[in-house]
Design a protein around this motif. Structure first.
Motif, PDB file in Angstrom:
ATOM      1  N   LEU B 388       0.895  -1.169   0.000  1.00  0.00           N
ATOM      2  CA  LEU B 388       0.000   0.000   0.000  1.00  0.00           C
ATOM      3  C   LEU B 388       0.921   1.203   0.000  1.00  0.00           C
ATOM      4  O   LEU B 388       1.332   1.689   1.042  1.00  0.00           O
ATOM      5  N   PRO B 390       0.762   4.492  -1.963  1.00  0.00           N
ATOM      6  CA  PRO B 390       0.430   5.592  -2.859  1.00  0.00           C
ATOM      7  C   PRO B 390       1.548   6.642  -2.826  1.00  0.00           C
ATOM      8  O   PRO B 390       2.181   6.832  -1.787  1.00  0.00           O
ATOM      9  N   MET B 393       1.612   9.018   0.026  1.00  0.00           N
ATOM     10  CA  MET B 393       1.939   8.525   1.359  1.00  0.00           C
ATOM     11  C   MET B 393       3.386   8.899   1.717  1.00  0.00           C
ATOM     12  O   MET B 393       3.731   9.028   2.881  1.00  0.00           O
ATOM     13  N   ARG B 396       3.484  13.494   1.021  1.00  0.00           N
ATOM     14  CA  ARG B 396       2.840  14.422   1.973  1.00  0.00           C
ATOM     15  C   ARG B 396       3.616  14.630   3.266  1.00  0.00           C
ATOM     16  O   ARG B 396       3.766  15.767   3.716  1.00  0.00           O
ATOM     17  N   ARG B 400       4.916  18.127   4.783  1.00  0.00           N
ATOM     18  CA  ARG B 400       4.627  18.616   6.128  1.00  0.00           C
ATOM     19  C   ARG B 400       5.905  19.013   6.858  1.00  0.00           C
ATOM     20  O   ARG B 400       5.889  19.840   7.753  1.00  0.00           O
ATOM     21  N   MET B 401       7.038  18.390   6.429  1.00  0.00           N
ATOM     22  CA  MET B 401       8.328  18.766   7.001  1.00  0.00           C
ATOM     23  C   MET B 401       8.872  20.038   6.359  1.00  0.00           C
ATOM     24  O   MET B 401       9.975  20.476   6.664  1.00  0.00           O
ATOM     25  N   ARG B 440      -4.248  -0.694  -5.003  1.00  0.00           N
ATOM     26  CA  ARG B 440      -4.027   0.587  -5.662  1.00  0.00           C
ATOM     27  C   ARG B 440      -3.891   0.364  -7.174  1.00  0.00           C
ATOM     28  O   ARG B 440      -3.757  -0.756  -7.653  1.00  0.00           O
ATOM     29  N   ASP B 441      -3.820   1.469  -7.903  1.00  0.00           N
ATOM     30  CA  ASP B 441      -3.712   1.409  -9.346  1.00  0.00           C
ATOM     31  C   ASP B 441      -2.312   0.974  -9.776  1.00  0.00           C
ATOM     32  O   ASP B 441      -1.324   1.436  -9.217  1.00  0.00           O
ATOM     33  N   GLU B 444       0.441   3.644 -10.654  1.00  0.00           N
ATOM     34  CA  GLU B 444       1.142   4.472  -9.668  1.00  0.00           C
ATOM     35  C   GLU B 444       2.634   4.151  -9.657  1.00  0.00           C
ATOM     36  O   GLU B 444       3.058   3.104 -10.146  1.00  0.00           O
TER      37      GLU B 444
END
Lengths: 500, 500
Positions: B388, B390, B393, B396, B400-401, B440-441, B444
């Motif tokens: 899993l 994406p 994942m 982001r 945020r850092m 998932r796709d 990706e």
């Protein structure tokens, strides 16, 4: 339970305010991710982070203890270390909070002293009349009120699939999967160890939830068998329920036990439970959502006869083969249909069902005139059609005619949207289940436009056929249960009348 | 037939020059599309359009008759109206052309006088010693020599899957499907009515083709049963063959008959033929290519024991369930493995197989340390892992850092590529079949990087498990046939020696 508001899950799925334990400003923690996804989805209720030292958490005023929160929140969410959850729950009880989600793991599922810890958690809850989801769960998603307590940020769209799952992954990890099908959750619950609220409670909530058109269950083991069957039988005659049970095989059984600590039973036992309950069984996660897709989105079929439209032999033959294996009939068409079809099918084609157009002089016939005739056939209960429409198939010929690339792209998209519109119009008019299949990517223009209009598109005719067969199975089971329970209710009434 | 060059298909799949009948400058015709896709793929041989009036066709000098072509082309391709094909073939015969593809339909498959027309076609071919593919076919694709005679333009990549198909669709309509799996055809033949060259010829060609690592067959009916089994038994001990047969169910049978005019037989009969031939049977097109993917791309497993790695319970339990249903074992791990795993698995995880990591302190452990330990376990013949991942994942948290979006995207992609590299390295080192699954796709970043490195990724653990089980079935059948035919050959030799 008569009203959805009586469900222990009503406030859990529709809280006006939330006390949040375990989020901080450190971006590495699970609790932080959960709060972050709650906020990013645009939840409109009040959120009160509880944190021992921080004054603000992710921009919200934080409270050193739950006591200090200026109201009694509807819901408390715990993403705390295992050892301090009970105490925090106790404080919530004192505060007057009556609903909770315990995301924290480390209880019954780890064995040993985990059992004792879970017993303690339940005792605290019982003492204060708290109903809670978990522990060892991922929480709840209710896109209709912009609620997502899981750690996975997502612009999850509101939809009609209600899910109750013994795996949190299948709540959080499928947003993208559903999105490709223009599907969304009405509400999705991860029950975890189900120490207080379980699958049966979820099913009852979803049975009464007006946004839920179909209920999906992911089951590793059922604890309250009798209650499960009774609840299901009340729901299935009017709302389909699909279940994936994975505890059946020896290997699945071991995995299921280690995961949520629920004891799995023999596969045949569960087969019986589902049949008795009117529940459609799925064997894979793909089937679970395929079945939910058609059962929630399409009208019910009157019987098991399918008419198949293709423009090449192989896709037609594989579809017929799959229909046959799924127990569906692919009957000859009526004389009326055959004569109406004549002008659309060249001599190299076939008017046998599957109908093979081979080649259309007017390409749009494939998307309007022909499906309208076929779906309307008196021998057809359902309609299934093959599509091979890559964007380039429309764009390139335009470019060869001298249309500049950008304009060709726009015109191709317009044309494809028109065809999807035509098909959606036919589906609506005919009122029979209508599915497509393609070996192309679902993200391409045509399949995604179909999907947006509520026409399921499958990547293999076998999946399409199994989904249609699931609808037939559901209709038959719902009729049977409705008949039995209706008759039983009538008998009870007569007995009651005779006795009085 | 000892050399691939002796095959009637050698010049059809590897022509140095082509006489092309039926292409024009009108963009609406099928012939024009076929020539256009031939040219757009960059075919490097000489192409001679034959056209009664045009001086040039699609920029190439055209010839009023085949006689005027300045050499004897290796191959003639016909996309002409049905009635004039025989005469054109006759002219080619006179010219000395000995190989042809008859795309044109309207022969045996339409019944009635179609039978007579097909007989005539065969007679003309026999008179001149011409071997031909078709009629009613879509031609051939051999990306290794940039040859694509089908109407579907595509930058089809060279690959290892050899296909012989009684449906043209499955040659032309799957380029994109294969592309998503980084797969390609070594050569793909649409046999159509197989009036002269049939599935057996294709199988023999592909058996000797050095680019072909696995052979896929799409079958609606076999005409030369004995020759089929004999050819297959010579091939299957050293090269896997996978077959999808759709004539079995009553509905499939009717569709198959109307499509290429071949008579389909009972499903069980074909089951027996395949078993006797050492052919792995697929039941859907998805399975056909899933099985080809693993059989052509992965090392053979020593047994049927699978170790499964996940980071959440549901995906592990569904994988174990699917493995169980597919006949695979999910055995306990060795003591060595358990002690090596200890440092990587928190107390909320599970070291039972499926191994559930739940959470890694160092995310890259999931992609290197843990799979290396698991795949190396002495109890494991195969390795299967849930992913899993994406792009967001990874991206982001970086944002945020404070990392700017573009840089975060680049760094995320770099990190994902590193993980795929690590996994590919482990796969190579361990030498066992290695597959992934995700909800998932496939397009990706992470799944597509895995796929590029030859690690199959499936959209459901059920597909992964069935593919692994197909490998186990193949290994067993190949051993059996090798043993039987080896023993028979030895016996023949002894009898021969005794008699001499």
């Amino acid at each position: 339970m008569d009203s959805i508001e009586d469900s222990p899950l009503y406030r859990i799925a529709n809280p006006g305010s939330i006390a949040f334990f375990g989020a901080s400003n450190s971006f590495a923690s699970m609790g932080t991710s959960c709060l972050s996804s709650l906020l990013s989805m645009g939840y409109e209720g009040r959120v009160y982070p509880v944190h021992p030292s921080e004054e603000t958490v992710q921009g919200l005023s934080a409270f050193a203890s739950v006591e200090e929160i200026p109201e009694v929140p509807d819901l408390a969410i715990f993403v705390l270390p295992t050892k301090i959850v009970c105490e925090a729950l106790e404080q919530c009880g004192k505060k007057g909070i009556r609903h909770a989600i315990v995301v924290t793991a480390g209880f019954r599922e780890v064995g040993g002293e985990g059992h004792e810890r879970e017993r303690e958690l339940v005792e605290v809850a019982d003492r204060y009349g708290i109903r809670f989801l978990g522990p060892n769960c991922i929480g709840v998603t209710n896109p209709h009120v912009k609620l997502n307590t899981t750690f996975m940020e997502s612009p999850a769209r509101p939809g009609y699939v209600g899910l109750a799952s013994q795996s949190g992954s299948f709540v959080t990890q499928l947003f993208d999967y559903l999105d490709a099908r223009a599907l969304g959750f009405s509400a999705a619950f991860s029950v975890g160890n189900a120490a207080n609220v379980d699958l049966v409670d979820c099913m009852e909530y979803l049975g009464r939830c007006p946004n839920t058109k179909v209920i999906g269950l992911y089951i590793e083991g059922i604890a309250r068998g009798r209650a499960f069957v009774e609840a299901a039988r009340r729901i299935t005659p009017r709302k389909p329920v699909v279940a994936l049970y994975v505890g059946g095989s020896e290997t699945g059984k071991r995995a299921g036990m280690s995961h949520t600590g629920t004891m799995a039973g023999p596969d045949r036992l569960y087969d019986g439970i589902f049949r008795q309950s009117g529940i459609v069984r799925a064997h894979t996660l793909t089937e679970l959502f395929d079945f939910c897709w058609v059962l929630g989105g399409l009208p019910g079929p009157a019987g098991n006869r399918v008419v198949v439209q293709t423009h090449s032999g192989g896709p037609g033959a594989t579809a017929a083969d799959s229909c046959g294996r799924a127990g569906l009939e692919v009957p000859p068409l009526t004389e009326t249909t055959l004569s109406r079809l004549a002008e659309y099918i060249p001599h190299t084609g076939s008017k046998n069902n599957p109908v093979d157009i081979t080649f259309s002089k007017n390409p749009q016939d494939y998307f309007s005139a022909v499906p309208e005739i076929l779906a309307g056939d008196a021998n057809a209960d359902m309609f299934m059609s093959y599509y091979l429409v890559p964007d380039n198939m429309v764009k390139r010929p335009l470019m060869r005619m001298g249309v500049p690339e950008e304009e060709a792209g726009r015109k191709a998209a317009e044309w494809l949207v028109q065809q999807a519109d035509a098909l959606a119009g036919i589906m609506k008019k005919v009122g029979k289940p209508f599915v497509g299949y393609t070996y192309r990517d679902l993200w391409e223009c045509f399949p995604s436009e179909m999907v947006k209009r509520g026409i399921p598109m499958f990547s293999d005719p076998d999946r399409a056929a199994r989904a249609l067969a699931a609808m037939v199975r559901y209709m038959r089971m719902a009729d049977r249960i409705d008949g039995q329970d209706g008759a039983a209710a009538k008998q009870d009434q007569q007995v009651g009348e005779a006795a009085s």
